[in-house]
Design a protein around this motif. Structure first.
Motif, PDB file in Angstrom:
ATOM      1  N   VAL A   1       2.206   5.661 -10.856  1.00  0.00           N
ATOM      2  CA  VAL A   1       3.272   4.813 -10.489  1.00  0.00           C
ATOM      3  C   VAL A   1       2.612   3.737  -9.595  1.00  0.00           C
ATOM      4  O   VAL A   1       3.314   2.508 -10.000  1.00  0.00           O
ATOM      5  N   ALA A   2       1.782   3.901  -8.903  1.00  0.00           N
ATOM      6  CA  ALA A   2       1.139   2.606  -8.163  1.00  0.00           C
ATOM      7  C   ALA A   2       0.639   1.533  -9.256  1.00  0.00           C
ATOM      8  O   ALA A   2       0.799   0.428  -8.994  1.00  0.00           O
ATOM      9  N   ASN A   3      -0.163   2.410 -10.316  1.00  0.00           N
ATOM     10  CA  ASN A   3      -0.638   1.326 -11.454  1.00  0.00           C
ATOM     11  C   ASN A   3       0.400   0.653 -12.159  1.00  0.00           C
ATOM     12  O   ASN A   3       0.627  -0.631 -12.156  1.00  0.00           O
ATOM     13  N   ASP A   4       1.541   1.255 -12.459  1.00  0.00           N
ATOM     14  CA  ASP A   4       2.728   1.035 -13.284  1.00  0.00           C
ATOM     15  C   ASP A   4       3.412  -0.198 -12.381  1.00  0.00           C
ATOM     16  O   ASP A   4       3.800  -1.422 -12.822  1.00  0.00           O
ATOM     17  N   LEU A   5       3.630  -0.053 -11.312  1.00  0.00           N
ATOM     18  CA  LEU A   5       4.223  -0.784 -10.374  1.00  0.00           C
ATOM     19  C   LEU A   5       3.349  -2.057  -9.282  1.00  0.00           C
ATOM     20  O   LEU A   5       3.698  -2.946  -8.652  1.00  0.00           O
ATOM     21  N   LYS A   6       2.090  -1.866  -9.831  1.00  0.00           N
ATOM     22  CA  LYS A   6       1.090  -2.955  -9.481  1.00  0.00           C
ATOM     23  C   LYS A   6       1.084  -2.920  -7.874  1.00  0.00           C
ATOM     24  O   LYS A   6       0.957  -4.179  -7.312  1.00  0.00           O
ATOM     25  N   ILE A   7       1.073  -1.778  -7.560  1.00  0.00           N
ATOM     26  CA  ILE A   7       0.939  -1.410  -5.804  1.00  0.00           C
ATOM     27  C   ILE A   7      -0.669  -1.531  -5.865  1.00  0.00           C
ATOM     28  O   ILE A   7      -1.398  -0.543  -6.212  1.00  0.00           O
ATOM     29  N   PRO A   8      -1.393  -2.503  -4.932  1.00  0.00           N
ATOM     30  CA  PRO A   8      -2.771  -2.715  -5.356  1.00  0.00           C
ATOM     31  C   PRO A   8      -3.566  -1.658  -4.302  1.00  0.00           C
ATOM     32  O   PRO A   8      -4.661  -1.557  -4.466  1.00  0.00           O
ATOM     33  N   ARG A   9      -3.038  -0.820  -3.624  1.00  0.00           N
ATOM     34  CA  ARG A   9      -3.777   0.079  -2.656  1.00  0.00           C
ATOM     35  C   ARG A   9      -3.216   1.484  -2.626  1.00  0.00           C
ATOM     36  O   ARG A   9      -2.107   1.707  -2.380  1.00  0.00           O
ATOM     37  N   ILE A  10      -4.040   2.588  -2.558  1.00  0.00           N
ATOM     38  CA  ILE A  10      -3.573   3.783  -2.302  1.00  0.00           C
ATOM     39  C   ILE A  10      -4.580   4.365  -1.294  1.00  0.00           C
ATOM     40  O   ILE A  10      -5.778   4.236  -1.246  1.00  0.00           O
ATOM     41  N   ILE A  11      -3.826   5.096  -0.173  1.00  0.00           N
ATOM     42  CA  ILE A  11      -4.667   5.733   0.798  1.00  0.00           C
ATOM     43  C   ILE A  11      -4.338   7.133   0.759  1.00  0.00           C
ATOM     44  O   ILE A  11      -3.172   7.637   0.958  1.00  0.00           O
ATOM     45  N   PHE A  12      -5.305   7.972   0.525  1.00  0.00           N
ATOM     46  CA  PHE A  12      -5.272   9.526   0.276  1.00  0.00           C
ATOM     47  C   PHE A  12      -5.736  10.296   1.391  1.00  0.00           C
ATOM     48  O   PHE A  12      -6.840  10.222   1.940  1.00  0.00           O
TER      49      PHE A  12
ATOM     50  N   ALA B   1       0.969  -1.128   0.036  1.00  0.00           N
ATOM     51  CA  ALA B   1       0.102   0.125  -0.126  1.00  0.00           C
ATOM     52  C   ALA B   1       0.694   1.348  -0.063  1.00  0.00           C
ATOM     53  O   ALA B   1       1.965   1.361   0.505  1.00  0.00           O
ATOM     54  N   VAL B   2       0.220   2.195  -0.539  1.00  0.00           N
ATOM     55  CA  VAL B   2       0.972   3.766  -0.469  1.00  0.00           C
ATOM     56  C   VAL B   2      -0.081   4.604  -0.114  1.00  0.00           C
ATOM     57  O   VAL B   2      -1.263   4.785  -0.443  1.00  0.00           O
ATOM     58  N   TYR B   3       0.621   5.303   1.196  1.00  0.00           N
ATOM     59  CA  TYR B   3      -0.055   6.513   1.683  1.00  0.00           C
ATOM     60  C   TYR B   3       0.026   7.744   0.865  1.00  0.00           C
ATOM     61  O   TYR B   3       1.428   7.946   0.784  1.00  0.00           O
ATOM     62  N   MET B   4      -0.691   8.531   0.527  1.00  0.00           N
ATOM     63  CA  MET B   4      -0.427   9.832  -0.302  1.00  0.00           C
ATOM     64  C   MET B   4      -0.758  10.971   0.494  1.00  0.00           C
ATOM     65  O   MET B   4      -1.976  11.305   0.647  1.00  0.00           O
ATOM     66  N   LEU B   5       0.358  11.604   1.301  1.00  0.00           N
ATOM     67  CA  LEU B   5       0.231  12.476   2.189  1.00  0.00           C
ATOM     68  C   LEU B   5       0.671  14.009   1.540  1.00  0.00           C
ATOM     69  O   LEU B   5       0.784  14.962   2.145  1.00  0.00           O
ATOM     70  N   ALA B   6       1.588  13.751   0.658  1.00  0.00           N
ATOM     71  CA  ALA B   6       2.267  14.865   0.100  1.00  0.00           C
ATOM     72  C   ALA B   6       1.295  16.139  -0.467  1.00  0.00           C
ATOM     73  O   ALA B   6       0.343  15.602  -1.145  1.00  0.00           O
ATOM     74  N   ALA B   7       1.539  17.255  -0.112  1.00  0.00           N
ATOM     75  CA  ALA B   7       0.490  18.397  -0.422  1.00  0.00           C
ATOM     76  C   ALA B   7       0.906  19.742   0.192  1.00  0.00           C
ATOM     77  O   ALA B   7       1.680  19.591   1.208  1.00  0.00           O
ATOM     78  N   ILE B   8       0.564  20.892  -0.186  1.00  0.00           N
ATOM     79  CA  ILE B   8       0.568  22.109   0.533  1.00  0.00           C
ATOM     80  C   ILE B   8      -0.709  22.157   1.210  1.00  0.00           C
ATOM     81  O   ILE B   8      -1.720  22.567   0.657  1.00  0.00           O
TER      82      ILE B   8
END
Length: 334
Positions: A124-135, A90-97
């Protein structure tokens, strides 16, 4: 409910996950990494500035942590870093202003950072087949709902948005849902309450009021003081982020809001209680596009995650006051 909570936690703990946090060197990201590591997961933090991580994690935590310098706006760099290790679960997406004033100070930079860094992470998650994103979204999106009492099903009217930050986050939520539907990825969108706690952004209202009081500078309240926040302690944020890994949170939007409604005037009064010296308060005009506050429902988080906020404002504000006072005293001593 207790049985369901135990089963939910057992599902998360059954497999030690390999998790990435894009933008993880920030306030919420660092605490989330610590929470994930405490439950046996391996964490990689990707951020353009890792300086806040040095000295934050102890030696034991560092054994389960990888720090990667990475600019999420650089697609090739992001793909290289996320593809460097074994596949992430999984990847957490926290990068933001996330600071509202910073969003207005440089609008092109804010829009580019908030939207394109997410776009790159999804791709990138799709390309690397990371199955989960938490935004990480925000309760600020409810500023464009006509309702006062709101939940995840409340209607949001983008045409009524009057702040760049709100517009970006609503657009990002739609982007996550649309992209994941097309690419068959699982997602979770977490709408965060206003974070606070030791180490939080110095320009958040609580940090600024406490710092001003200690430095004998007036506390400036925008508007009439009735704007309110349901402040959420960062430890509750981190626990909610960890629990969002459960299967039940897949393809859901979930509120993580603070436990109680606190007006700006009440924040000032609390700082007066905490600080032994004289504290002056000034009122100015209301800040453009400021979030006025909503009554945000946490029932879905309780039902799916077994989560509710545990740190009340009185306790959390005292801890923050003591932390800032010690930090200022140490700086003065140097």
């Amino acid at each position: 409910q207790n049985i369901l909570k135990v089963l939910r936690l057992q599902i998360i703990k059954r497999v030690n996950m390999n998790v990435a946090i894009v933008g993880g060197a920030g306030f919420i990201g660092r605490h989330t990494a610590r929470e994930l590591i405490s439950h046996g997961h391996t964490v990689s933090i990707l951020d353009i500035d890792l300086s806040n991580c040095h000295g934050f994690f102890n030696a034991v935590e560092m054994e389960s942590l990888c720090l990667m310098h990475c600019d999420a706006l650089d697609y090739d760099m992001l793909k290289s870093m996320l593809g460097y290790n074994a596949r992430f679960d999984a990847v957490y997406m926290l990068a933001a202003i996330s600071d509202s004033k910073e969003n207005l100070a440089d609008i092109p930079h804010a829009v580019n950072t908030n939207i394109m860094s997410l776009t790159n992470t999804l791709e990138v998650a799709n390309d690397l087949k990371i199955p989960r994103i938490i935004f990480s979204s925000t309760v600020w999106v409810y500023s464009i709902s006509p309702e006062v009492d709101v939940n995840e099903e409340s209607s949001l009217y983008i045409n009524s948005s009057d702040h760049i930050y709100t517009t970006c986050k609503v657009a990002c939520e739609s982007l996550v849902r649309n992209f994941c539907a097309v690419k068959d990825l699982d997602y979770t969108i977490l709408r965060y309450g206003i974070a606070y706690g030791p180490g939080c952004h110095p320009d958040t209202v609580m940090s600024r009021f406490i710092t001003n009081a200690i430095n004998d500078v007036p506390l400036t309240i925008t508007g009439d003081g009735n704007i309110y926040r349901n402040f959420l302690n960062v430890d509750d944020h981190a626990r909610g982020n960890y629990l969002a890994l459960c299967d039940g949170a897949k393809n859901e939007t979930i509120n993580l809001e603070g436990p109680e409604k606190i007006t700006l005037t009440e924040v000032a009064e609390r700082v007066k209680e905490l600080h032994p010296g004289n504290v002056n308060v000034e009122y100015t005009g209301q800040r453009y596009g400021d979030y006025k506050g909503k009554v945000v429902d946490n029932k879905k988080a309780a039902a799916i995650l077994g989560w509710k906020p545990t740190i009340d404002f009185e306790t959390g504000s005292k801890t923050l006051y003591e932390y800032i006072k010690k930090d200022i005293n140490n700086s003065t001593a140097c």
